[in-house]
Design a protein around this motif. Structure first.
Motif, PDB file in Angstrom:
ATOM      1  N   SER A 109      19.480  24.048  81.300  1.00  0.00           N
ATOM      2  CA  SER A 109      20.192  25.319  81.210  1.00  0.00           C
ATOM      3  C   SER A 109      19.378  26.367  81.939  1.00  0.00           C
ATOM      4  O   SER A 109      18.159  26.270  82.043  1.00  0.00           O
ATOM      5  CB  SER A 109      20.352  25.732  79.746  1.00  0.00           C
ATOM      6  N   ASP A 168      18.896  36.651  83.659  1.00  0.00           N
ATOM      7  CA  ASP A 168      18.996  38.014  83.139  1.00  0.00           C
ATOM      8  C   ASP A 168      19.575  38.027  81.722  1.00  0.00           C
ATOM      9  O   ASP A 168      20.412  38.865  81.379  1.00  0.00           O
ATOM     10  CB  ASP A 168      19.822  38.896  84.082  1.00  0.00           C
ATOM     11  N   GLY A 169      19.154  37.063  80.910  1.00  0.00           N
ATOM     12  CA  GLY A 169      19.553  37.006  79.507  1.00  0.00           C
ATOM     13  C   GLY A 169      20.836  36.269  79.206  1.00  0.00           C
ATOM     14  O   GLY A 169      21.198  36.102  78.042  1.00  0.00           O
ATOM     15  N   VAL A 170      21.548  35.784  80.218  1.00  0.00           N
ATOM     16  CA  VAL A 170      22.785  35.024  80.023  1.00  0.00           C
ATOM     17  C   VAL A 170      22.488  33.564  80.332  1.00  0.00           C
ATOM     18  O   VAL A 170      21.927  33.244  81.379  1.00  0.00           O
ATOM     19  CB  VAL A 170      23.918  35.546  80.941  1.00  0.00           C
ATOM     20  N   ILE A 171      22.886  32.657  79.409  1.00  0.00           N
ATOM     21  CA  ILE A 171      22.594  31.237  79.593  1.00  0.00           C
ATOM     22  C   ILE A 171      23.763  30.536  80.268  1.00  0.00           C
ATOM     23  O   ILE A 171      24.914  30.684  79.864  1.00  0.00           O
ATOM     24  CB  ILE A 171      22.262  30.572  78.244  1.00  0.00           C
ATOM     25  N   TYR A 172      23.433  29.754  81.309  1.00  0.00           N
ATOM     26  CA  TYR A 172      24.419  29.007  82.087  1.00  0.00           C
ATOM     27  C   TYR A 172      24.095  27.522  82.024  1.00  0.00           C
ATOM     28  O   TYR A 172      22.934  27.140  82.008  1.00  0.00           O
ATOM     29  CB  TYR A 172      24.382  29.430  83.565  1.00  0.00           C
ATOM     30  N   ARG A 173      25.148  26.711  82.025  1.00  0.00           N
ATOM     31  CA  ARG A 173      25.026  25.258  82.166  1.00  0.00           C
ATOM     32  C   ARG A 173      25.963  24.842  83.278  1.00  0.00           C
ATOM     33  O   ARG A 173      27.134  25.185  83.262  1.00  0.00           O
ATOM     34  CB  ARG A 173      25.474  24.549  80.892  1.00  0.00           C
ATOM     35  N   SER A 202      15.847  38.865  89.697  1.00  0.00           N
ATOM     36  CA  SER A 202      16.408  38.358  88.442  1.00  0.00           C
ATOM     37  C   SER A 202      15.338  37.751  87.547  1.00  0.00           C
ATOM     38  O   SER A 202      14.352  37.188  88.028  1.00  0.00           O
ATOM     39  CB  SER A 202      17.455  37.280  88.719  1.00  0.00           C
ATOM     40  N   GLU A 203      15.551  37.867  86.238  1.00  0.00           N
ATOM     41  CA  GLU A 203      14.706  37.167  85.271  1.00  0.00           C
ATOM     42  C   GLU A 203      15.309  35.770  85.094  1.00  0.00           C
ATOM     43  O   GLU A 203      16.457  35.638  84.678  1.00  0.00           O
ATOM     44  CB  GLU A 203      14.699  37.900  83.934  1.00  0.00           C
ATOM     45  N   SER A 229      18.699  30.489  82.067  1.00  0.00           N
ATOM     46  CA  SER A 229      18.880  31.833  81.535  1.00  0.00           C
ATOM     47  C   SER A 229      18.653  32.782  82.701  1.00  0.00           C
ATOM     48  O   SER A 229      17.575  32.810  83.293  1.00  0.00           O
ATOM     49  CB  SER A 229      17.884  32.117  80.408  1.00  0.00           C
ATOM     50  N   TRP A 245      10.408  26.341  80.559  1.00  0.00           N
ATOM     51  CA  TRP A 245      10.385  26.327  79.111  1.00  0.00           C
ATOM     52  C   TRP A 245      10.165  24.911  78.592  1.00  0.00           C
ATOM     53  O   TRP A 245      10.684  23.957  79.141  1.00  0.00           O
ATOM     54  CB  TRP A 245      11.727  26.862  78.613  1.00  0.00           C
TER      55      TRP A 245
END
Length: 81
Positions: free
Chosen positions: A50, A54-59, A70-71, A52, A7
């Motif tokens: 960061s 499967d639609g959940v954002i992690y740091r 997985s996406e 993402s 991104w």
């Protein structure tokens, strides 16, 4: 192999690619493989990214498991207020 969508400014650091594939099972392995394959990503990854998943954002969730289906989207840290 995991498909990773890059991104924003991360695309430029990966030779203009919008999506890459790497062998990784965790967030940490993913970052390590990306830096090995695309050294231009190293400065941005060091500043922070960061994930993402499967639609959940992690740091900084280094040992978060990533499955091949997985996406995955990698993005620079979001800042602002």
């Amino acid at each position: 192999m995991v498909k990773v969508r890059l991104w924003g400014s991360l695309r430029q650091a990966a030779e203009g690619q919008t999506e890459v594939e790497v062998e990784a099972r965790t967030f940490k392995e993913l970052l390590d493989r990306l830096v090995e394959t695309y050294p231009g990503l190293a400065p941005q990854i060091a500043r922070g990214v960061s994930l993402s998943l499967d639609g959940v954002i992690y740091r900084e969730a280094w040992f978060t498991e990533i499955r091949p289906e997985s996406e995955v989207v990698l993005m620079p840290y979001m800042t602002g207020g």
